[in-house]
Design an enzyme around this catalytic site. Sequence first.
Site, PDB file in Angstrom:
ATOM      1  CB  ILE A 155      -0.734  -4.596  -7.762  1.00 31.26           C
ATOM      2  CG1 ILE A 155      -1.031  -3.755  -6.535  1.00 31.26           C
ATOM      3  CG2 ILE A 155      -1.181  -5.757  -8.066  1.00 31.26           C
ATOM      4  CD1 ILE A 155      -0.151  -4.237  -5.384  1.00 31.26           C
ATOM      5  CB  THR A 156       3.236  -7.433 -10.663  1.00 28.97           C
ATOM      6  OG1 THR A 156       4.654  -6.991 -10.156  1.00 28.97           O
ATOM      7  CG2 THR A 156       3.712  -8.002 -11.944  1.00 28.97           C
TER       8      THR A 156
ATOM      9  CD  GLU B 255       8.025 -12.009  -4.716  1.00 33.62           C
ATOM     10  OE1 GLU B 255       7.960 -12.765  -3.925  1.00 33.62           O
ATOM     11  OE2 GLU B 255       7.382 -12.051  -5.935  1.00 33.62           O
TER      12      GLU B 255
ATOM     13  CD  GLN C 122      33.650   0.656 -15.694  1.00 30.65           C
ATOM     14  OE1 GLN C 122      32.713   1.176 -15.692  1.00 30.65           O
ATOM     15  NE2 GLN C 122      34.853   1.475 -15.752  1.00 30.65           N
TER      16      GLN C 122
ATOM     17  N   GLY D  46      32.083   2.423 -23.229  1.00 28.14           N
ATOM     18  CA  GLY D  46      30.834   3.381 -23.578  1.00 28.14           C
ATOM     19  C   GLY D  46      29.769   2.430 -24.355  1.00 28.14           C
TER      20      GLY D  46
ATOM     21  CD  GLU E 125      -2.966  -1.116   2.344  1.00 27.38           C
ATOM     22  OE1 GLU E 125      -2.998  -0.077   3.092  1.00 27.38           O
ATOM     23  OE2 GLU E 125      -3.707  -2.072   2.532  1.00 27.38           O
TER      24      GLU E 125
HETATM   25  C1  LIG Z   1       7.884  -3.205 -10.092  1.00 28.30           C
HETATM   26  C2  LIG Z   1       7.437  -3.426  -8.650  1.00 28.30           C
HETATM   27  C3  LIG Z   1       6.527  -4.340  -8.934  1.00 28.30           C
HETATM   28  C4  LIG Z   1       5.733  -4.843  -7.470  1.00 28.30           C
HETATM   29  N1  LIG Z   1       4.846  -5.942  -7.480  1.00 28.30           N
HETATM   30  C5  LIG Z   1       4.153  -6.022  -6.319  1.00 28.30           C
HETATM   31  C6  LIG Z   1       3.195  -6.855  -6.489  1.00 28.30           C
HETATM   32  O1  LIG Z   1       2.690  -7.360  -7.513  1.00 28.30           O
HETATM   33  N2  LIG Z   1       2.254  -7.058  -5.383  1.00 28.30           N
HETATM   34  C7  LIG Z   1       2.710  -6.412  -4.200  1.00 28.30           C
HETATM   35  O2  LIG Z   1       1.987  -6.516  -3.096  1.00 28.30           O
HETATM   36  N3  LIG Z   1       3.643  -5.487  -4.061  1.00 28.30           N
HETATM   37  C8  LIG Z   1       4.453  -5.362  -5.294  1.00 28.30           C
HETATM   38  N4  LIG Z   1       5.538  -4.424  -5.150  1.00 28.30           N
HETATM   39  C9  LIG Z   1       5.948  -3.806  -3.901  1.00 28.30           C
HETATM   40  C10 LIG Z   1       7.195  -4.006  -3.209  1.00 28.30           C
HETATM   41  O3  LIG Z   1       6.951  -5.431  -2.726  1.00 28.30           O
HETATM   42  C11 LIG Z   1       7.541  -3.030  -2.378  1.00 28.30           C
HETATM   43  O4  LIG Z   1       7.731  -1.797  -2.995  1.00 28.30           O
HETATM   44  C12 LIG Z   1       8.400  -3.221  -1.242  1.00 28.30           C
HETATM   45  O5  LIG Z   1       7.792  -4.168  -0.417  1.00 28.30           O
HETATM   46  C13 LIG Z   1       8.997  -2.144  -0.348  1.00 28.30           C
HETATM   47  O6  LIG Z   1       7.871  -1.407  -0.038  1.00 28.30           O
HETATM   48  P1  LIG Z   1       7.900   0.172  -0.125  1.00 28.30           P
HETATM   49  O7  LIG Z   1       8.106   0.557  -1.830  1.00 28.30           O
HETATM   50  O8  LIG Z   1       6.765   0.868   0.394  1.00 28.30           O
HETATM   51  O9  LIG Z   1       9.083   0.897   0.545  1.00 28.30           O
HETATM   52  P2  LIG Z   1       9.380   1.097   2.160  1.00 28.30           P
HETATM   53  O10 LIG Z   1       8.588   0.009   2.907  1.00 28.30           O
HETATM   54  O11 LIG Z   1       8.786   2.509   2.305  1.00 28.30           O
HETATM   55  O12 LIG Z   1      10.791   0.937   2.392  1.00 28.30           O
HETATM   56  C14 LIG Z   1      11.587   2.095   2.112  1.00 28.30           C
HETATM   57  C15 LIG Z   1      12.889   1.807   2.289  1.00 28.30           C
HETATM   58  O13 LIG Z   1      13.176   1.562   3.546  1.00 28.30           O
HETATM   59  C16 LIG Z   1      13.888   0.534   3.828  1.00 28.30           C
HETATM   60  N5  LIG Z   1      13.102  -0.229   5.150  1.00 28.30           N
HETATM   61  C17 LIG Z   1      11.644  -0.361   5.421  1.00 28.30           C
HETATM   62  N6  LIG Z   1      11.579  -0.704   6.742  1.00 28.30           N
HETATM   63  C18 LIG Z   1      12.786  -0.914   7.109  1.00 28.30           C
HETATM   64  C19 LIG Z   1      13.216  -1.405   8.361  1.00 28.30           C
HETATM   65  N7  LIG Z   1      12.377  -1.817   9.356  1.00 28.30           N
HETATM   66  N8  LIG Z   1      14.453  -1.536   8.595  1.00 28.30           N
HETATM   67  C20 LIG Z   1      15.504  -1.223   7.743  1.00 28.30           C
HETATM   68  N9  LIG Z   1      15.143  -0.785   6.376  1.00 28.30           N
HETATM   69  C21 LIG Z   1      13.910  -0.681   6.344  1.00 28.30           C
HETATM   70  C22 LIG Z   1      13.241  -0.429   2.882  1.00 28.30           C
HETATM   71  O14 LIG Z   1      14.186  -1.568   2.692  1.00 28.30           O
HETATM   72  C23 LIG Z   1      13.561   0.532   1.729  1.00 28.30           C
HETATM   73  O15 LIG Z   1      15.127   0.688   1.317  1.00 28.30           O
HETATM   74  C24 LIG Z   1       6.228  -4.155  -6.352  1.00 28.30           C
HETATM   75  C25 LIG Z   1       6.967  -3.137  -6.420  1.00 28.30           C
HETATM   76  C26 LIG Z   1       7.560  -2.850  -7.591  1.00 28.30           C
HETATM   77  C27 LIG Z   1       8.596  -1.587  -7.512  1.00 28.30           C
END
Ligand SMILES: Cc1cc2nc3c(=O)[nH]c(=O)nc-3n(C[C@H](O)[C@H](O)[C@H](O)COP(=O)(O)OP(=O)(O)OC[C@H]3O[C@@H](n4cnc5c(N)ncnc54)[C@H](O)[C@@H]3O)c2cc1C
Lengths: 265, 331, 382
Positions: free
Chosen positions: C157-158, C363, C336, C340, C127
Site C-alpha cells: 500500500i503506497t 494499477e 545500453q 558501462g 491483499e
Molecule cells: C510499489 C507498489 C505499490 C503499490 N501500491 C498499491 C496501492 O497503493 N494500493 C493497492 O491496493 N495496491 C498497490 N500495489 C499492488 C499492485 O497493484 C499489485 O501488486 C498488482 O495488482 C499485482 O498483484 P500481485 O502482486 O498480487 O500479483 P498477482 O496477482 O499474484 O499476479 C502475479 C502474476 O500473475 C499475473 N496474472 C495474475 N492473474 C492473471 C491472469 N488472470 N492472467 C494472466 N496473468 C495473470 C500477473 O500479471 C502477474 O504477472 C502496489 C504494488 C507495488 C509493487
Amino acid sequence: MEIVVLVKPVPDAESRLRPNAGGTELDGEGIKWVLSGYDESAVEQALLLKAAVPGSSVRCISFGPAPRTEEVLRASVALGCDRATWVERPVGMPADPLLCARVLREALRKYPHDLILAGKQAGDDEEGIVPSALAELLGVESFGSVVDLRWHAEEKRFRFQCVLDSGSEKVEAAGPLLIGLQQAWNDPRTATLPNILRSRKATIDRLPWSDVAPLLGAFSAGRTTSQRFRLPPPRTGARLIDYQSPEEAAEKLVKILREEAKVFP
Amino acid sequence: MRPSVLVVGEAVHGQLSGPSREALNVARSLAGSEGRVTGLLIGHGLAAASAEMATLGTDRVRVVEDAALTSATCSTLAAIVRAEVEGAQVSVVLLTGSVRYRELAGRLAARWDASVATGATELSPTEGGGLRVARPVFGGRATEELDLGGPRCVVALRPHAFPPASTTAPAAPVERRASPPFPTGNAPAPKVSALESTEVTGGPSLGDATIVVSGGRGLRAPENFRLVEELAASLGAAVGASRAVTDAGWRPGSYQVGQTGRSVAPQLYVAVGISGAIQHVVGMVSSRVIVAINSDAQAPIFRVADYGIVGDLFAIVPALTKEIRKVRGLS
Amino acid sequence: MPDFSLTAEQEGVRDLARKFAKTEMLPKAAEADRLGRFPEEVLRKAWELGLMNLNIPSEYGGSGLSLLDQCLIVEELAHACGGMTTSIIANCLALEPILLGGSPEQKSRVLSPFCGSYNIASFCLTEPSGGSDAGGLLTRARRDGDHYVLDGEKCFITNAPHASLYTVFATTDPALRHRGICAFYVPRSTEGVVPGKEEEKMGHRASSTSTVRFEHATVPVSQRLGAEGDGFSIAMRTLDQTRTPIGALATGIAQAAVDYASEYALKRRTFGKPIAEHQAIQIKLANMAQAVHAARLLTWQAAWTIDHGKTGTLESSIAKCFASDAAMQVADEAIQVFGGYGYMKEYPVEKLLRDAKLTQIYEGSNEIQRIVIAREHLKAYA
Ligand SMILES: Cc1cc2nc3c(=O)[nH]c(=O)nc-3n(C[C@H](O)[C@H](O)[C@H](O)COP(=O)(O)OP(=O)(O)OC[C@H]3O[C@@H](n4cnc5c(N)ncnc54)[C@H](O)[C@@H]3O)c2cc1C
Ligand SMILES: Cc1cc2nc3c(=O)[nH]c(=O)nc-3n(C[C@H](O)[C@H](O)[C@H](O)COP(=O)(O)OP(=O)(O)OC[C@H]3O[C@@H](n4cnc5c(N)ncnc54)[C@H](O)[C@@H]3O)c2cc1C
C-alpha cells in the site's frame, strides 16, 4: 502603498539561441518566453512590501508584443500582483529601450505610485537602460543593484542598500522612487496551481499602440540603425600559447583574457 | 570627421579606476588625432585621479569637486554631465561600466534622445559618423552588434574589456568647474551613506560563479591544491575539482564538476592538471571561455579549451596568480 | 482532425510541474533512491503548490483538473523521479473512491478538511492472497448494528506509513465475491488500524510502501461509500480514472531516458566520432523517440476520451500497458547507449529502468490490461 513593477518577457535560460535568417536578431522560433529573472525578484519584493504595508497594491506593467507579453503579465498575476497593464507593441517593431521608457512614462500617468520596481537588468539583452531612462523622464530618483529594500512607515522613507563594484552604500529616500532590484528578501516564489488557473481569467488592462503612439510626441525611435546577432564560433581546439618562461605565459594569457576573450574580472 | 569624446571617469579611494583608464584608451582611438578627448571627474578628493587622467591621452580634464558629491545619486551625476556636454561639441559620451555609472547611460540618453548602448566590448566608428558596438548578451552566450547613429551617442563600456590607456606627455590642462546646483524636487533629497567596502569572504559558490578554477590529479597531492585556490582567489573565482580529486578525498564531493558532479557554465573556466575525460567535460563545456593548463599536449582537455598552456602547472600557476594580482592591483 | 496543441492554461500548468520537478525533485532523486527515503518535504511543497490533489474538485479544496491536465503534470514530475511521483499522486487514487461512491455529505465532511491542509491518503485494495484477482479479496467487514468491524491485511500500500486516511475494500462474505465487497473510508486514528514496516523495493525507492492490518477496526456505517456490495464497482471505476496517469508517469520516465541517452550520445566519442554518429546508436535513439511519442499520444487520447464523458476502459488500458512497456524498453536501451557508465549507480539511467518496472505491475498488471484490451477489442467482432 501603490507599487508598480515593470516586467519583461525574455527567452527561457535553456532556450537554444540562434540568429534569424538575416542574422539581425535572435530567431524567435521555438523560444519559450518567461519572466526575466531580476524582474521575478522585483515582483517578489513588491509582494513582500505589500504584505508588510497594509492597504498596498501591486500593478505590473509591460510593453511588448503579443502573445508573450500578456503571458508574463498573467504569470505575474499568478504570483500575486493585483493588476496588470499590457502596453501593446506592434509585432515586428524593434525593442528600443528609449521608446520603451517613453511608453512606460505615458502608461504610468494613469497610475499613481509611490514606488516603481524593476529588475536591475533584463535577462536577455542585459542593458539596464530602461529603468534609469524612465526615472529621468519621470524626474524621480533611481537606484540600481538594490538589495534589502525596506519601508519605514514612521519616517515615510525607504531604506535599502546599493551593491556597487567595490562595496555597498546604504540609502534612505522618500518616494516616488525607481528601484532596479538585484535581490528580494526571499528567493522568488513559485505560483501555485490554483493561482495559475485564476490568472487565466484575470483582466489584463490593455493599452493599444494606437492610443499610446500619439502621446509620445516628436521622437526619433530607431537611433539604432542596424543590428546583428552572432554566436561564438564553434570550438576548434585550444590556441596554445607559446612562451619562454612561466612569467611570459602568464602575461600573454592575461592579455588574451582581457583584450580578446574579455572575461577578465 | 573624427568624433569629440567625453569620458566620464571615476575615482575609487582617490585613485583613477581601472575601467576609467580603459575608457580613455577607447576614447583616444575613436577620436584619432583630430577629435578632442575630454576627461571628466566628479566627486571629492580628485587631485591624484585628475592628474593621472591628464596624462592618459586627454586633451583636457574637467573636475567637478564638492564634498557633497562623495556619494552623489545618479540624477545628480547626470545633471553635472549634462552641464558639461550641452552646448559643447561632444558627439560621444563614454561611461565606465561600473554599477552606478552605467545607470547614467539611460538618464543621459533619455534627455538627449541619443543612441545608447551599455556593456560594450567592441567599439569602432562607422562610415556615417556613428558607432558600431558589440556587446555580449544572454550571459555571454551570444553577441549583439548595434550601429548607433548620431548626432550624439552614449556608451557604457564593459569593465576590463579593453586595454588601459598608456601615458602621454605633456599632461593636459586640468580645469576645475563649479558644481551646478543639484536638482531638488519637492521630496527631501535621498541620504546616501559613504561607500562601505564589502569583505570578500569565502568566494562565490560553484553554481553562481562567473569564473571557476578547477584542479585535477595533476596537482599530485592534497596540499598542492592550494595553488588552485590561490589562483581562484586572485580572480574572485569559485573552486572546482575533477573526480580524481574528490575521490581521493583531497576536497569534498561538493567540489566535483562533471556528469555526476555539478554542471557549471561560467564566463571563464580554468582547468588545471585535468585531463579532460568526457565525464568531466560534459559538466563544464558550456562555459563561455575555457583555459587549460596541462603538461601533456595530447590531453583531450585541449580539444574543448579555447586557450591552452602546455607546461608544468607548478611553474605556470604561481606565475599566473602573481600576474593576475598585479594587473588587478591586489597586493 | 484532432487538435494536439495545448492551451496557454495547460502550458502554464505544465511549466509549473516542470519547474517543480527540476528544482524540488530532481536534486533529491538520486539520494532518496539510494537511501530509500520518503521525501516528506517534497510532498509538502507539492501540496502547497496545488500539485497533490489534482482530481479533487476545487469546491472540496483540490485542483479540479481534467484528466488530460493531470497527465501533463504527472509526466513532468515523473521525468525527475518516478517514485516521488507515485507518492505525490497516490492521494488521487485514494480519494477517487470517495468522489465516485461518496454522498455529497460524505464528500464535504471528508474531502474539504483533508485537502485543506497537508494530508496523505492510501488506497487499500491489494491483499497478500492476490492483487490481480480483486474480486477474491479476503478482508472481512462484519456488520454489527450501526457499524462494521474490519479484519484482514492489505499489502503493497503506497504511502501507508504516512497516511492519515485509508480507503479500504472489504467483503461481507467472500463467497459473494464481487457482490460482497464494500468500500469504506477509515481514518488512521481508528483503533485497530495498523500500518506495517517499510518494504525494501527494487525501484520507486522514494515512495513509501507497506502493509496495513485491520484488527477488529470498528467503522461506522456512515463511513461506507455507496451501498453494501458497491465496493468492487467503485474500485474498478477508480482504476479506470487513475490508469491513464500511470501511462503519463511511464511516459515521463521514458522521456527522461531518451533525453539522457541523446545528450550522452552527442558527447561520447568512440572511433573518432560521437557515438550519435554510429548508425546502430541512431537506430536505438530513433526507436526510443518513436516509443515515447506513441506512449504520450495514447495517454493523451485516453485522457481526452475520459474527459469527454466516456469510460475509456479500452483506451486507458492501452495507454497504461503500452506506455509502461515502452518505458521499460526505452530505459533498457538508454543504459545500453551509456555502456558501462549506464550500469553504474552514479549515472541516472539504471534508476529509470528500476522505476519503469513498477509501471508494468501496479494499477493492474500488464497481463490484466491485455485481458481487458482483448475483451474490449473482441466486443467489436462478436
Ligand atoms: C510499489 C507498489 C505499490 C503499490 N501500491 C498499491 C496501492 O497503493 N494500493 C493497492 O491496493 N495496491 C498497490 N500495489 C499492488 C499492485 O497493484 C499489485 O501488486 C498488482 O495488482 C499485482 O498483484 P500481485 O502482486 O498480487 O500479483 P498477482 O496477482 O499474484 O499476479 C502475479 C502474476 O500473475 C499475473 N496474472 C495474475 N492473474 C492473471 C491472469 N488472470 N492472467 C494472466 N496473468 C495473470 C500477473 O500479471 C502477474 O504477472 C502496489 C504494488 C507495488 C509493487
Ligand atoms: C561512473 C563515473 C562517473 C564519473 N564522473 C565524473 C565527474 O562527474 N567528474 C569528473 O571530473 N570525473 C568523473 N569521472 C572520472 C573521469 O573518468 C576521470 O577519471 C577524471 O575526470 C580524471 O580526473 P583528472 O583529469 O583530474 O585526472 P587524470 O585523468 O589523471 O588527469 C590528470 C592530468 O594532469 C596532467 N598533469 C600531471 N602532472 C602535471 C603537471 N605537473 N602540470 C600540468 N599538468 C599535469 C596530466 O597530463 C593529466 O592530463 C567519472 C568516472 C566514472 C567511471
